[in-house]
Design a protein around this motif. Structure first.
Motif, PDB file in Angstrom:
ATOM      1  N   LEU A 101       0.855  -1.181   0.000  1.00 51.98           N
ATOM      2  CA  LEU A 101       0.000   0.000   0.000  1.00 51.98           C
ATOM      3  C   LEU A 101       0.891   1.232   0.000  1.00 51.98           C
ATOM      4  O   LEU A 101       1.873   1.298   0.747  1.00 51.98           O
ATOM      5  N   GLU A 102       0.552   2.186  -0.850  1.00 47.23           N
ATOM      6  CA  GLU A 102       1.279   3.447  -0.882  1.00 47.23           C
ATOM      7  C   GLU A 102       0.354   4.557  -0.419  1.00 47.23           C
ATOM      8  O   GLU A 102      -0.739   4.737  -0.957  1.00 47.23           O
ATOM      9  N   THR A 103       0.780   5.297   0.601  1.00 48.84           N
ATOM     10  CA  THR A 103      -0.065   6.337   1.172  1.00 48.84           C
ATOM     11  C   THR A 103       0.783   7.313   1.982  1.00 48.84           C
ATOM     12  O   THR A 103       1.915   6.999   2.376  1.00 48.84           O
ATOM     13  N   THR A 104       0.215   8.469   2.234  1.00 53.71           N
ATOM     14  CA  THR A 104       0.826   9.407   3.176  1.00 53.71           C
ATOM     15  C   THR A 104       0.351   9.055   4.584  1.00 53.71           C
ATOM     16  O   THR A 104      -0.630   8.324   4.752  1.00 53.71           O
ATOM     17  N   LYS A 112       4.612   6.935   1.445  1.00 54.29           N
ATOM     18  CA  LYS A 112       5.397   5.791   1.880  1.00 54.29           C
ATOM     19  C   LYS A 112       4.800   4.501   1.318  1.00 54.29           C
ATOM     20  O   LYS A 112       3.591   4.403   1.120  1.00 54.29           O
ATOM     21  N   ARG A 113       5.674   3.543   1.073  1.00 54.05           N
ATOM     22  CA  ARG A 113       5.215   2.216   0.652  1.00 54.05           C
ATOM     23  C   ARG A 113       5.262   1.280   1.857  1.00 54.05           C
ATOM     24  O   ARG A 113       6.294   1.132   2.515  1.00 54.05           O
ATOM     25  N   PHE A 114       4.111   0.657   2.121  1.00 53.62           N
ATOM     26  CA  PHE A 114       4.006  -0.296   3.233  1.00 53.62           C
ATOM     27  C   PHE A 114       3.738  -1.687   2.671  1.00 53.62           C
ATOM     28  O   PHE A 114       2.887  -1.855   1.782  1.00 53.62           O
ATOM     29  N   ASP A 115       4.436  -2.675   3.185  1.00 50.63           N
ATOM     30  CA  ASP A 115       4.212  -4.072   2.808  1.00 50.63           C
ATOM     31  C   ASP A 115       3.743  -4.843   4.036  1.00 50.63           C
ATOM     32  O   ASP A 115       4.226  -4.613   5.150  1.00 50.63           O
ATOM     33  N   GLY A 116       2.802  -5.765   3.794  1.00 50.46           N
ATOM     34  CA  GLY A 116       2.285  -6.570   4.896  1.00 50.46           C
ATOM     35  C   GLY A 116       1.123  -7.425   4.445  1.00 50.46           C
ATOM     36  O   GLY A 116       1.113  -7.934   3.318  1.00 50.46           O
ATOM     37  N   PHE A 117       0.142  -7.574   5.306  1.00 51.71           N
ATOM     38  CA  PHE A 117      -1.028  -8.403   4.995  1.00 51.71           C
ATOM     39  C   PHE A 117      -2.283  -7.655   5.432  1.00 51.71           C
ATOM     40  O   PHE A 117      -2.227  -6.752   6.280  1.00 51.71           O
ATOM     41  N   THR A 159       4.477  -4.750   7.903  1.00 48.72           N
ATOM     42  CA  THR A 159       5.687  -5.297   8.516  1.00 48.72           C
ATOM     43  C   THR A 159       6.930  -4.537   8.051  1.00 48.72           C
ATOM     44  O   THR A 159       7.990  -4.668   8.666  1.00 48.72           O
ATOM     45  N   SER A 160       6.790  -3.755   6.982  1.00 43.34           N
ATOM     46  CA  SER A 160       7.934  -2.974   6.504  1.00 43.34           C
ATOM     47  C   SER A 160       7.449  -1.677   5.878  1.00 43.34           C
ATOM     48  O   SER A 160       6.298  -1.567   5.433  1.00 43.34           O
TER      49      SER A 160
END
Length: 205
Positions: A101-104, A112-117, A159-160
């Motif tokens: 997910l990419e969001t402010t 920011k780019r967020f990786d996870g579930f 998670t990141s």
């Protein structure tokens, strides 16, 4: 032995069986009773070994973590692996479907780019059933989040961030992230309070 019982003209099977048992020698009756007991024991043992009949299978237990536990889920869940809890290490969480997910955010600069579930994938995995999820953080922050949030929005458990693993010193190990740039209503401050970082526990009610 002489049978002195009378059937009085009755023809039902249960009565005939009782009459026949009463009229047989005591040794024979004891033999049948012992046989019935042994049959009951054998059938009970088979039921335990084979499990419940089809259509009545119990929820399988979750695998046990082999590493450090980073997240605990409690409350109204049907799948557990430690008493009434579902506990997860990094590898177990990593096995859930991955998305990004990419969001402010209100606490970082720029997109920011967020990786996870997805939170809803985790809750479905543990068989969660309730209306509220209480999120508890390592820093003792606690907030109730409506379960409907996770069906209405693609709420991520990150998670990141920007390719770097989240650590407890920087909002890790897990961070609840809303797709705030995709929905105008998520820019409301009420949702900002639900962005729980340093997440360590979820309680379903």
């Amino acid at each position: 032995m002489q049978c002195i019982l009378q059937d009085f003209g009755r023809t039902d099977t249960m009565w005939k069986n009782k009459l026949a048992t009463a009229c047989m020698p005591a040794g024979r009756a004891a033999e049948i009773s012992l046989g019935h007991l042994l049959r009951t024991i054998v059938l009970s043992a088979l039921t335990v070994l084979m499990g419940p009949p089809a259509g009545q299978a119990q929820e399988p237990a979750l695998p046990a973590p082999t590493g450090k536990v980073v997240l605990t889920v409690s409350g109204n869940i049907s799948k557990t692996n430690r008493g009434n809890l579902a506990v997860f290490d990094d590898d177990m969480l990593g096995a859930l479907p991955r998305i990004h997910l990419e969001t402010t955010t209100v606490v970082t600069d720029g997109v920011k780019r967020f990786d996870g579930f997805l939170m809803r994938d985790l809750l479905a995995y543990v068989g969660a059933d309730g209306g509220t999820v209480t999120a508890i953080a390592l820093n003792d922050y606690v907030i109730d989040i409506p379960m409907e949030d996770f069906s209405r929005f693609d709420v991520l458990v990150a998670t990141s961030m920007d390719g770097t693993r989240l650590l407890p010193s920087d909002k890790g190990p897990l961070w609840i992230v809303y797709p705030r740039d995709d929905h105008q209503e998520l820019q409301d401050i009420r949702y900002d309070y639900r962005w729980v970082w340093q997440l360590i526990e979820l309680d379903v009610r």
